[in-house]
Design an enzyme around this catalytic site. Structure first.
Site, PDB file in Angstrom:
ATOM      1  N   THR A 117       0.819  -1.210   0.000  1.00  7.54           N
ATOM      2  CA  THR A 117       0.000   0.000   0.000  1.00  7.54           C
ATOM      3  C   THR A 117       0.857   1.265   0.000  1.00  7.54           C
ATOM      4  O   THR A 117       1.968   1.264   0.540  1.00  7.54           O
ATOM      5  CB  THR A 117      -0.905  -0.012   1.252  1.00  7.54           C
ATOM      6  OG1 THR A 117      -1.536   1.266   1.382  1.00  7.54           O
ATOM      7  CG2 THR A 117      -0.127  -0.278   2.532  1.00  7.54           C
ATOM      8  N   ASP A 118       0.297   2.344  -0.532  1.00  6.83           N
ATOM      9  CA  ASP A 118       0.989   3.646  -0.474  1.00  6.83           C
ATOM     10  C   ASP A 118       1.051   4.186   0.963  1.00  6.83           C
ATOM     11  O   ASP A 118       1.823   5.113   1.243  1.00  6.83           O
ATOM     12  CB  ASP A 118       0.308   4.666  -1.401  1.00  6.83           C
ATOM     13  CG  ASP A 118      -1.152   4.927  -1.087  1.00  6.83           C
ATOM     14  OD1 ASP A 118      -1.732   4.250  -0.196  1.00  6.83           O
ATOM     15  OD2 ASP A 118      -1.734   5.828  -1.726  1.00  6.83           O
ATOM     16  N   GLU A 119       0.245   3.605   1.858  1.00  7.22           N
ATOM     17  CA  GLU A 119       0.213   4.130   3.236  1.00  7.22           C
ATOM     18  C   GLU A 119       1.536   3.931   3.980  1.00  7.22           C
ATOM     19  O   GLU A 119       1.743   4.536   5.030  1.00  7.22           O
ATOM     20  CB  GLU A 119      -0.911   3.461   4.035  1.00  7.22           C
ATOM     21  CG  GLU A 119      -2.255   3.772   3.468  1.00  7.22           C
ATOM     22  CD  GLU A 119      -3.394   3.434   4.405  1.00  7.22           C
ATOM     23  OE1 GLU A 119      -3.139   3.156   5.584  1.00  7.22           O
ATOM     24  OE2 GLU A 119      -4.535   3.447   3.935  1.00  7.22           O
ATOM     25  N   TYR A 144      -2.188  -0.659  10.966  1.00  9.59           N
ATOM     26  CA  TYR A 144      -2.287  -1.317   9.654  1.00  9.59           C
ATOM     27  C   TYR A 144      -1.077  -0.985   8.792  1.00  9.59           C
ATOM     28  O   TYR A 144      -0.370  -1.873   8.302  1.00  9.59           O
ATOM     29  CB  TYR A 144      -3.576  -0.899   8.934  1.00  9.59           C
ATOM     30  CG  TYR A 144      -3.535  -1.185   7.451  1.00  9.59           C
ATOM     31  CD1 TYR A 144      -3.475  -2.499   6.976  1.00  9.59           C
ATOM     32  CD2 TYR A 144      -3.517  -0.149   6.502  1.00  9.59           C
ATOM     33  CE1 TYR A 144      -3.406  -2.776   5.611  1.00  9.59           C
ATOM     34  CE2 TYR A 144      -3.444  -0.420   5.137  1.00  9.59           C
ATOM     35  CZ  TYR A 144      -3.396  -1.729   4.706  1.00  9.59           C
ATOM     36  OH  TYR A 144      -3.313  -2.003   3.360  1.00  9.59           O
ATOM     37  N   LYS A 148       2.111  -3.331   7.284  1.00  9.07           N
ATOM     38  CA  LYS A 148       2.393  -3.489   5.847  1.00  9.07           C
ATOM     39  C   LYS A 148       3.831  -3.052   5.550  1.00  9.07           C
ATOM     40  O   LYS A 148       4.536  -3.672   4.751  1.00  9.07           O
ATOM     41  CB  LYS A 148       1.396  -2.681   5.006  1.00  9.07           C
ATOM     42  CG  LYS A 148      -0.022  -3.212   4.998  1.00  9.07           C
ATOM     43  CD  LYS A 148      -0.173  -4.606   4.417  1.00  9.07           C
ATOM     44  CE  LYS A 148       0.041  -4.658   2.928  1.00  9.07           C
ATOM     45  NZ  LYS A 148      -0.270  -6.007   2.371  1.00  9.07           N
TER      46      LYS A 148
HETATM   47  P1  NAD Z   1      -9.651  -7.366   1.934  1.00  6.42           P
HETATM   48  O1  NAD Z   1      -9.683  -7.046   3.371  1.00  6.42           O
HETATM   49  O2  NAD Z   1     -10.863  -7.122   1.095  1.00  6.42           O
HETATM   50  O3  NAD Z   1      -9.247  -8.902   1.716  1.00  6.42           O
HETATM   51  C1  NAD Z   1      -8.215  -9.500   2.440  1.00  6.42           C
HETATM   52  C2  NAD Z   1      -8.337 -11.001   2.257  1.00  6.42           C
HETATM   53  O4  NAD Z   1      -7.269 -11.624   2.978  1.00  6.42           O
HETATM   54  C3  NAD Z   1      -9.652 -11.592   2.798  1.00  6.42           C
HETATM   55  O5  NAD Z   1     -10.210 -12.455   1.853  1.00  6.42           O
HETATM   56  C4  NAD Z   1      -9.214 -12.334   4.060  1.00  6.42           C
HETATM   57  O6  NAD Z   1     -10.017 -13.459   4.358  1.00  6.42           O
HETATM   58  C5  NAD Z   1      -7.805 -12.736   3.681  1.00  6.42           C
HETATM   59  N1  NAD Z   1      -6.988 -13.000   4.881  1.00  6.42           N
HETATM   60  C6  NAD Z   1      -6.865 -12.215   5.992  1.00  6.42           C
HETATM   61  N2  NAD Z   1      -6.063 -12.808   6.892  1.00  6.42           N
HETATM   62  C7  NAD Z   1      -5.642 -13.974   6.336  1.00  6.42           C
HETATM   63  C8  NAD Z   1      -4.780 -15.011   6.778  1.00  6.42           C
HETATM   64  N3  NAD Z   1      -4.187 -14.956   7.967  1.00  6.42           N
HETATM   65  N4  NAD Z   1      -4.579 -16.047   5.947  1.00  6.42           N
HETATM   66  C9  NAD Z   1      -5.170 -16.104   4.733  1.00  6.42           C
HETATM   67  N5  NAD Z   1      -6.008 -15.148   4.268  1.00  6.42           N
HETATM   68  C10 NAD Z   1      -6.241 -14.104   5.060  1.00  6.42           C
HETATM   69  O7  NAD Z   1      -8.401  -6.580   1.345  1.00  6.42           O
HETATM   70  P2  NAD Z   1      -8.159  -5.869  -0.055  1.00  6.42           P
HETATM   71  O8  NAD Z   1      -8.666  -4.490   0.018  1.00  6.42           O
HETATM   72  O9  NAD Z   1      -8.593  -6.774  -1.138  1.00  6.42           O
HETATM   73  O10 NAD Z   1      -6.550  -5.778  -0.021  1.00  6.42           O
HETATM   74  C11 NAD Z   1      -5.753  -6.826  -0.561  1.00  6.42           C
HETATM   75  C12 NAD Z   1      -4.289  -6.431  -0.459  1.00  6.42           C
HETATM   76  O11 NAD Z   1      -4.049  -5.226  -1.174  1.00  6.42           O
HETATM   77  C13 NAD Z   1      -3.809  -6.172   0.972  1.00  6.42           C
HETATM   78  O12 NAD Z   1      -2.512  -6.694   1.099  1.00  6.42           O
HETATM   79  C14 NAD Z   1      -3.793  -4.652   1.082  1.00  6.42           C
HETATM   80  O13 NAD Z   1      -2.828  -4.226   2.019  1.00  6.42           O
HETATM   81  C15 NAD Z   1      -3.416  -4.273  -0.329  1.00  6.42           C
HETATM   82  N6  NAD Z   1      -3.895  -2.944  -0.771  1.00  6.42           N
HETATM   83  C16 NAD Z   1      -5.223  -2.620  -0.668  1.00  6.42           C
HETATM   84  C17 NAD Z   1      -5.659  -1.387  -1.170  1.00  6.42           C
HETATM   85  C18 NAD Z   1      -7.117  -0.994  -1.101  1.00  6.42           C
HETATM   86  O14 NAD Z   1      -7.438   0.144  -1.455  1.00  6.42           O
HETATM   87  N7  NAD Z   1      -8.035  -1.851  -0.708  1.00  6.42           N
HETATM   88  C19 NAD Z   1      -4.746  -0.497  -1.733  1.00  6.42           C
HETATM   89  C20 NAD Z   1      -3.386  -0.872  -1.788  1.00  6.42           C
HETATM   90  C21 NAD Z   1      -2.978  -2.100  -1.326  1.00  6.42           C
HETATM   91  O1  DAU Z   2      -4.182   3.841   0.333  1.00  2.69           O
HETATM   92  C1  DAU Z   2      -4.402   2.466   0.242  1.00  2.69           C
HETATM   93  C2  DAU Z   2      -5.238   2.000   1.428  1.00  2.69           C
HETATM   94  O2  DAU Z   2      -6.567   2.444   1.166  1.00  2.69           O
HETATM   95  C3  DAU Z   2      -5.211   0.488   1.628  1.00  2.69           C
HETATM   96  O3  DAU Z   2      -3.907   0.106   1.973  1.00  2.69           O
HETATM   97  C4  DAU Z   2      -6.188   0.077   2.742  1.00  2.69           C
HETATM   98  O4  DAU Z   2      -6.220  -1.329   2.866  1.00  2.69           O
HETATM   99  C5  DAU Z   2      -7.566   0.584   2.377  1.00  2.69           C
HETATM  100  O5  DAU Z   2      -8.476   0.281   3.421  1.00  2.69           O
HETATM  101  C6  DAU Z   2      -7.520   2.095   2.151  1.00  2.69           C
HETATM  102  O6  DAU Z   2      -7.217   2.785   3.381  1.00  2.69           O
HETATM  103  P1  DAU Z   2      -7.999   4.129   3.808  1.00  2.69           P
HETATM  104  O7  DAU Z   2      -7.918   4.274   5.261  1.00  2.69           O
HETATM  105  O8  DAU Z   2      -7.585   5.258   2.924  1.00  2.69           O
HETATM  106  O9  DAU Z   2      -9.487   3.693   3.323  1.00  2.69           O
HETATM  107  P2  DAU Z   2     -10.935   3.830   3.978  1.00  2.69           P
HETATM  108  O10 DAU Z   2     -11.895   3.289   2.972  1.00  2.69           O
HETATM  109  O11 DAU Z   2     -10.988   3.297   5.349  1.00  2.69           O
HETATM  110  O12 DAU Z   2     -11.105   5.410   4.064  1.00  2.69           O
HETATM  111  C7  DAU Z   2     -10.910   6.259   2.935  1.00  2.69           C
HETATM  112  C8  DAU Z   2     -11.025   7.701   3.420  1.00  2.69           C
HETATM  113  O13 DAU Z   2     -12.366   7.971   3.830  1.00  2.69           O
HETATM  114  C9  DAU Z   2     -10.169   8.019   4.630  1.00  2.69           C
HETATM  115  O14 DAU Z   2      -9.727   9.363   4.531  1.00  2.69           O
HETATM  116  C10 DAU Z   2     -11.120   7.867   5.814  1.00  2.69           C
HETATM  117  C11 DAU Z   2     -12.424   8.348   5.224  1.00  2.69           C
HETATM  118  N1  DAU Z   2     -13.674   7.758   5.751  1.00  2.69           N
HETATM  119  C12 DAU Z   2     -13.765   6.401   5.847  1.00  2.69           C
HETATM  120  C13 DAU Z   2     -14.924   5.811   6.273  1.00  2.69           C
HETATM  121  C14 DAU Z   2     -15.060   4.313   6.379  1.00  2.69           C
HETATM  122  C15 DAU Z   2     -14.737   8.582   6.063  1.00  2.69           C
HETATM  123  O15 DAU Z   2     -14.649   9.832   5.962  1.00  2.69           O
HETATM  124  N2  DAU Z   2     -15.907   8.004   6.477  1.00  2.69           N
HETATM  125  C16 DAU Z   2     -16.047   6.658   6.604  1.00  2.69           C
HETATM  126  O16 DAU Z   2     -17.153   6.197   6.961  1.00  2.69           O
END
Ligand code: NAD
Ligand code: DAU
Length: 328
Positions: A117-119, A144, A148
Site C-alpha cells: 500500500t501507499d500508506e 495497519y 504493511k
Molecule cells: P480485503 O480485506 O478485502 O481482503 C483481504 C483477504 O485476505 C480476505 O479475503 C481475508 O479473508 C484474507 N486474509 C486475511 N487474513 C488472512 C490469513 N491470515 N490467511 C489467509 N487469508 C487471510 O483486502 P483488499 O482491500 O482486497 O486488499 C488486498 C491487499 O491489497 C492487501 O494486502 C492490502 O494491504 C493491499 N492494498 C489494498 C488497497 C485498497 O485500497 N483496498 C490499496 C493498496 C494495497
Molecule cells: O491507500 C491504500 C489504502 O486504502 C489500503 O492500503 C487500505 O487497505 C484501504 O483500506 C484504504 O485505506 P484508507 O484508510 O484510505 O481507506 P478507507 O476506505 O478506510 O477510508 C478512505 C477515506 O475515507 C479516509 O480518509 C477515511 C475516510 N472515511 C472512511 C470511512 C469508512 C470517512 O470519511 N468516512 C467513513 O465512513
C-alpha cells in the site's frame, strides 16, 4: 503457469482472479484464503479452487508453495479503523503471515509478488505539490500501515540476503465491485441505498488517490511479466479526490441533495493526503490505466452495489453497529 493467490476471496484478490482468468487463459489459479469477516467466497463464483487456510500456517503454506510457480500475495488485515481497535491480527497476518510465505518461497525457489500500500509512506499536506515515489522514506501512521511496511521490509531483506526472486507494488486506494461495506465508498453508497446519511470523518477534506481495482490488477500483471526482482513499483492512476467530493458525487448519483451527509469524529492519526507518482511503472514497464474517468467508474460502482444487494446486505448491519460503538 500455476499461481497461488493469497487473499483471493477478498476485494482485490477476487477481482484479480477474475481478471486473470479473463486475460490469461494459460494460468492455473489456486486461492489460499482464511475466509475472515472480510472475505466472501461467493465473490469468486467458483472461478478457481479455494483452499481455506491461514498464511501463517507453515505446514499448509509449505505444501501449497511447493506446488506452484508464483505466489501473488494479497492476504492481509486491511482496515485502518479495525487496526486502531485491535492491532493484534494485523501483526499476526501481515507480518508473521508474510514471513511464513517468504520462508516457503525460499525453500522451494518460488517467485513472490508482494501486494502493498501507499500508506507505508505516511501522508502529504493538502497543498504539497509532492507525490509519493519509490524513494520516499517509509513513515507509516497506523497499526495497519506499519505492519504493511514491516512486511515490505521483510520481502526486501529476503531478496537481498537469500536471493529470493520477488517484486513489490504499493498501490493507492482501490474502488470497484466486491469491496467490503466497511470501506469508504461502499459504506457511503450502501448507506444512501439504506436511507442512512453518509458519514465523513473530521472536516471531510482528506484526499485519497483513487484507482479502479482492474487497473491495479493489470499493473500487478505488468510487474509479474516485466518487473525486476527486488524492485518496488508504485501503482496509481492520478485519481486524487477529497472525501467530501466523493460523497457529493455518490449523493448526486443516487438522486439525493449533495449536502445530505454528516461530519463525524475523526479517525485518530488520520492521514491527510495520499498521492502517487507512477512514472516508473509507466515508463519502465509500459503500463497505462484503462479507467481514466473516476466519475464514470464511480457511477458503475454505484450501479454494482444497487444491483448486488444480496452480496453486501448480510454484512451491513454488523458493520454499522461496529461504527456506532465508536461514534462514527
Ligand atoms: P480485503 O480485506 O478485502 O481482503 C483481504 C483477504 O485476505 C480476505 O479475503 C481475508 O479473508 C484474507 N486474509 C486475511 N487474513 C488472512 C490469513 N491470515 N490467511 C489467509 N487469508 C487471510 O483486502 P483488499 O482491500 O482486497 O486488499 C488486498 C491487499 O491489497 C492487501 O494486502 C492490502 O494491504 C493491499 N492494498 C489494498 C488497497 C485498497 O485500497 N483496498 C490499496 C493498496 C494495497
Ligand atoms: O491507500 C491504500 C489504502 O486504502 C489500503 O492500503 C487500505 O487497505 C484501504 O483500506 C484504504 O485505506 P484508507 O484508510 O484510505 O481507506 P478507507 O476506505 O478506510 O477510508 C478512505 C477515506 O475515507 C479516509 O480518509 C477515511 C475516510 N472515511 C472512511 C470511512 C469508512 C470517512 O470519511 N468516512 C467513513 O465512513
Amino acid at each position: 503457469m500455476r499461481v497461488l493467490v493469497t487473499g483471493g476471496a477478498g476485494f482485490i484478490g477476487a477481482n484479480f482472479v477474475h481478471w486473470t482468468l479473463a486475460h490469461r487463459p494459460e494460468v492455473q489459479v489456486t486461492v489460499l484464503d482464511a475466509l475472515t469477516y472480510a472475505a466472501d467466497g461467493s465473490s469468486l463464483a467458483g472461478a478457481a479452487p479455494l483452499v481455506q487456510g491461514d498464511i501463517a500456517d507453515a505446514e499448509l503454506v509449505d505444501r501449497l508453495v511447493a506446488d506452484t510457480d508464483l505466489v501473488v500475495h494479497f492476504a492481509a488485515e486491511t482496515h485502518n479503523d479495525n487496526s486502531l481497535s485491535d492491532p493484534s491480527p494485523f501483526v499476526r497476518t501481515n507480518v508473521m503471515g508474510t514471513f511464513t510465505l517468504l520462508e516457503a518461497c525460499r525453500r522451494h525457489g518460488v517467485r513472490l509478488h508482494h501486494v502493498s500500500t501507499d500508506e507505508v509512506y505516511g501522508d502529504l499536506e493538502l497543498d504539497d505539490p509532492a507525490r509519493f515515489t519509490e524513494s520516499t522514506p517509509y513513515n507509516p501512521s497506523s497499526p495497519y500501515s506499519s505492519t504493511k511496511a514491516a512486511s515490505d521490509l521483510l520481502v526486501r531483506a529476503w531478496v537481498r540476503s537469500f536471493g529470493l526472486t520477488a517484486t513489490l507494488s504499493n498501490c493507492s486506494n482501490n474502488y470497484g465491485p466486491y469491496q467490503h461495506v466497511e470501506k469508504f465508498i461502499p459504506r457511503q453508497i450502501t448507506n444512501v441505498l439504506d436511507g442512512l446519511r453518509p458519514r465523513l470523518y473530521g472536516d471531510g477534506l482528506n484526499v485519497r488517490d483513487w484507482i479502479h481495482v482492474d487497473d491495479h490488477n493489470s499493473a500487478v500483471w505488468a510487474i509479474v511479466d516485466r518487473g525486476r526482482s527486488g524492485e518496488t513499483y508504485l501503482i496509481g492512476a492520478d485519481g486524487e479526490e477529497s472525501n467530501r467530493t466523493v460523497v457529493e458525487a455518490i449523493l448526486r448519483g443516487l438522486g439525493q441533495p449533495e449536502d445530505a451527509f454528516d461530519l463525524v469524529p475523526d479517525r485518530p492519526g488520520h492521514d491527510r493526503r495520499y498521492a502517487i507518482d507512477s512514472s516508473k511503472l509507466r515508463t519502465e514497464l509500459g503500463w497505462t490505466p484503462q479507467y481514466g474517468d473516476f466519475a464514470a467508474g464511480l457511477r458503475a460502482t454505484i450501479d454494482w452495489y444497487r444491483e448486488n444487494q444480496a452480496w453486501w446486505r448480510p454484512q451491513k448491519a454488523a458493520t454499522e453497529a461496529k461504527y456506532a460503538k465508536v461514534g462514527q
